[in-house]
Scaffold this motif. Structure first.
Motif, mmCIF file in Angstrom:
data_model
loop_
_atom_site.group_PDB
_atom_site.id
_atom_site.type_symbol
_atom_site.label_atom_id
_atom_site.label_comp_id
_atom_site.label_asym_id
_atom_site.label_seq_id
_atom_site.Cartn_x
_atom_site.Cartn_y
_atom_site.Cartn_z
ATOM 1 N N UNK A 125 0.839 -1.187 0.000
ATOM 2 C CA UNK A 125 0.000 0.000 0.000
ATOM 3 C C UNK A 125 0.878 1.243 0.000
ATOM 4 N N UNK A 126 0.331 2.320 -0.494
ATOM 5 C CA UNK A 126 1.067 3.586 -0.521
ATOM 6 C C UNK A 126 1.313 4.026 0.917
ATOM 7 N N UNK A 127 2.546 4.377 1.202
ATOM 8 C CA UNK A 127 2.911 4.831 2.541
ATOM 9 C C UNK A 127 3.815 6.048 2.385
ATOM 10 N N UNK A 128 3.663 6.995 3.258
ATOM 11 C CA UNK A 128 4.504 8.182 3.256
ATOM 12 C C UNK A 128 4.982 8.408 4.678
ATOM 13 N N UNK A 129 6.275 8.546 4.833
ATOM 14 C CA UNK A 129 6.835 8.642 6.171
ATOM 15 C C UNK A 129 7.855 9.782 6.248
ATOM 16 N N UNK B 244 7.002 -2.114 -10.349
ATOM 17 C CA UNK B 244 6.612 -0.706 -10.229
ATOM 18 C C UNK B 244 5.925 -0.461 -8.890
ATOM 19 N N UNK B 245 5.079 -1.385 -8.457
ATOM 20 C CA UNK B 245 4.437 -1.266 -7.141
ATOM 21 C C UNK B 245 5.475 -1.269 -6.024
ATOM 22 N N UNK C 249 9.585 4.155 -2.400
ATOM 23 C CA UNK C 249 9.812 5.599 -2.548
ATOM 24 C C UNK C 249 9.061 6.395 -1.486
ATOM 25 N N UNK C 250 7.966 5.836 -0.957
ATOM 26 C CA UNK C 250 7.234 6.507 0.117
ATOM 27 C C UNK C 250 8.019 6.563 1.414
ATOM 28 N N UNK C 251 9.047 5.749 1.519
ATOM 29 C CA UNK C 251 9.897 5.747 2.715
ATOM 30 C C UNK C 251 11.070 6.716 2.568
ATOM 31 N N UNK C 252 11.060 7.497 1.535
ATOM 32 C CA UNK C 252 12.133 8.442 1.260
ATOM 33 C C UNK C 252 12.390 9.396 2.423
#
Length: 64
Positions: free
Chosen positions: A17-21, A48-49, A55-58
């Motif tokens: 799932x999309x995650x942003x941190x 790609x997934x 990349x959301x853990x950037x």
């Protein structure tokens, strides 16, 4: 997630799932992406997934 004091993070799931941190002080991360046992190949969509998920853990980079 905005977690400036987070020092350790663990994620284990078959879902990407999309995650942003935002965790600038993260010292330890254990990330496991589980796959189905019967899966023999990984197509472009799966990779790609995975790239989008990671990349959301950037924001979890530890900058010295």
């Amino acid at each position: 997630m905005n977690t400036p004091s987070l020092a350790s993070f663990r994620y284990s799931s078959s879902s990407m799932s999309k995650i942003s941190m935002n965790a600038p002080n993260l010292l330890d991360a254990d990330i496991q992406v589980l796959v189905e046992c019967e899966r023999k190949t990984y197509d472009m969509e799966w990779y790609i997934s995975l790239i989008n998920f990671l990349s959301g853990l950037n924001g979890a980079k530890n900058r010295c």
